[in-house]
Write a protein that holds these residues in place. Structure first.
Motif, PDB file in Angstrom:
ATOM      1  N   GLN A   5       0.837  -1.197   0.000  1.00  0.00           N
ATOM      2  CA  GLN A   5       0.000   0.000   0.000  1.00  0.00           C
ATOM      3  C   GLN A   5       0.878   1.255   0.000  1.00  0.00           C
ATOM      4  N   ALA A   6       0.444   2.256  -0.770  1.00  0.00           N
ATOM      5  CA  ALA A   6       1.208   3.501  -0.830  1.00  0.00           C
ATOM      6  C   ALA A   6       1.130   4.225   0.508  1.00  0.00           C
ATOM      7  N   GLN A   7       2.279   4.768   0.918  1.00  0.00           N
ATOM      8  CA  GLN A   7       2.337   5.562   2.138  1.00  0.00           C
ATOM      9  C   GLN A   7       3.099   6.845   1.850  1.00  0.00           C
ATOM     10  N   TRP A   8       2.929   7.825   2.728  1.00  0.00           N
ATOM     11  CA  TRP A   8       3.616   9.104   2.576  1.00  0.00           C
ATOM     12  C   TRP A   8       4.988   9.048   3.225  1.00  0.00           C
ATOM     13  N   TYR A   9       5.978   9.569   2.508  1.00  0.00           N
ATOM     14  CA  TYR A   9       7.343   9.660   3.013  1.00  0.00           C
ATOM     15  C   TYR A   9       7.809  11.100   2.873  1.00  0.00           C
ATOM     16  N   GLY A  33       7.616   4.694 -16.068  1.00  0.00           N
ATOM     17  CA  GLY A  33       6.375   3.929 -16.003  1.00  0.00           C
ATOM     18  C   GLY A  33       6.020   3.497 -14.587  1.00  0.00           C
ATOM     19  N   MET A  34       6.243   4.394 -13.603  1.00  0.00           N
ATOM     20  CA  MET A  34       5.999   4.045 -12.196  1.00  0.00           C
ATOM     21  C   MET A  34       4.839   4.823 -11.585  1.00  0.00           C
ATOM     22  N   LEU A  35       3.922   5.295 -12.430  1.00  0.00           N
ATOM     23  CA  LEU A  35       2.816   6.101 -11.911  1.00  0.00           C
ATOM     24  C   LEU A  35       1.959   5.354 -10.900  1.00  0.00           C
ATOM     25  N   ASP A  36       1.918   4.018 -10.993  1.00  0.00           N
ATOM     26  CA  ASP A  36       1.138   3.245 -10.031  1.00  0.00           C
ATOM     27  C   ASP A  36       1.893   3.078  -8.705  1.00  0.00           C
TER      28      ASP A  36
END
Length: 174
Positions: A5-9, A33-36
Motif C-alpha cells: 500500500q502507498a504511504q507518505w514519506y 512507467g511508475m505512476l502506479d
C-alpha cells in the motif's frame, strides 16, 4: 523493501529546490512507467497574510522548507528513483531506511492553513489611516496576530488613551 500500500514519506531536498524536485521526480516517475508506484508528490504550502505599509496581501509560503512529501509504494526501484532525483539529499529516517508518516502526521502536514506576518511590533509609532481616529499618531502597546488587531496608545484630550485598531488601519512611521 517492498510494501503493498502507498504511504507518505518525507524527502529532504536542498532548500529552495522543493518545486524543482517535485517536477523532476514527477517526470522521472512518468518516464520510468511508475505512476502506479509513486502516486503523488506535494510541497506543503500555506497562505500567509503580509501587511506592509498598511497594505494587505496574501502570499503562498512553503510550510516545510527543504522537504517534499511523496506518496509511494516503497520498493528498491522507487527508492532509487526518488533518491537519485537531482536536488534530493535523502529520505527522512534512520540511515537509508525511510520511515512512513502516520495518518495524523499526513493530515497535519497537508492541512496548510494561513498565518499573518506583520512588519510592526510593540513600541513602533504608527499613523491611523481610517476610522474615527484617522490621522492620529500613536505607539503600539500590544499586537494580537490571531485577531489581526493592535492596541495603540494615542494622545487625546491631554492624556494617553488605548485604542484597538485592525492591522490594515495603520501605517508604520519610519
Amino acid at each position: 523493501m517492498t510494501e503493498t500500500q502507498a504511504q507518505w514519506y518525507v524527502v529532504h531536498t536542498y532548500s529552495g529546490y522543493e518545486n524543482k524536485v517535485k517536477t523532476d521526480l514527477e517526470k522521472a516517475v512518468e518516464n520510468n512507467g511508475m505512476l502506479d508506484l509513486v502516486q503523488e508528490t506535494r510541497v506543503p504550502m500555506e497562505d500567509v497574510v503580509e501587511i506592509k505599509n498598511g497594505k494587505r496581501r496574501i502570499v503562498p509560503r512553503k510550510i516545510f522548507p527543504g522537504y517534499v512529501l511523496v506518496k509511494m509504494i516503497m520498493t528498491d526501484e522507487t527508492w532509487y528513483v526518488v533518491r537519485n532525483t537531482r536536488g534530493v539529499t535523502g529520505f527522512v529516517g534512520p540511515g537509508s531506511k525511510p520511515i512512513p508518516l502516520t495518518e495524523e502526521e499526513v493530515e497535519r502536514m497537508l492541512a496548510g492553513g494561513s498565518s499573518v506576518k506583520v512588519d510592526m511590533e510593540v513600541g513602533d509609532q504608527v499613523k491611523i489611516l481610517s476610522g474615527p481616529l484617522e490621522d492620529f499618531i500613536g505607539t503600539i502597546d500590544e499586537v494580537d496576530v490571531a485577531a489581526q488587531k493592535l492596541r495603540v496608545h494615542v494622545e487625546m484630550f491631554g492624556r494617553s488613551t488605548p485604542v484597538d485598531v485592525e492591522f490594515f488601519q495603520v501605517e508604520k512611521l519610519k
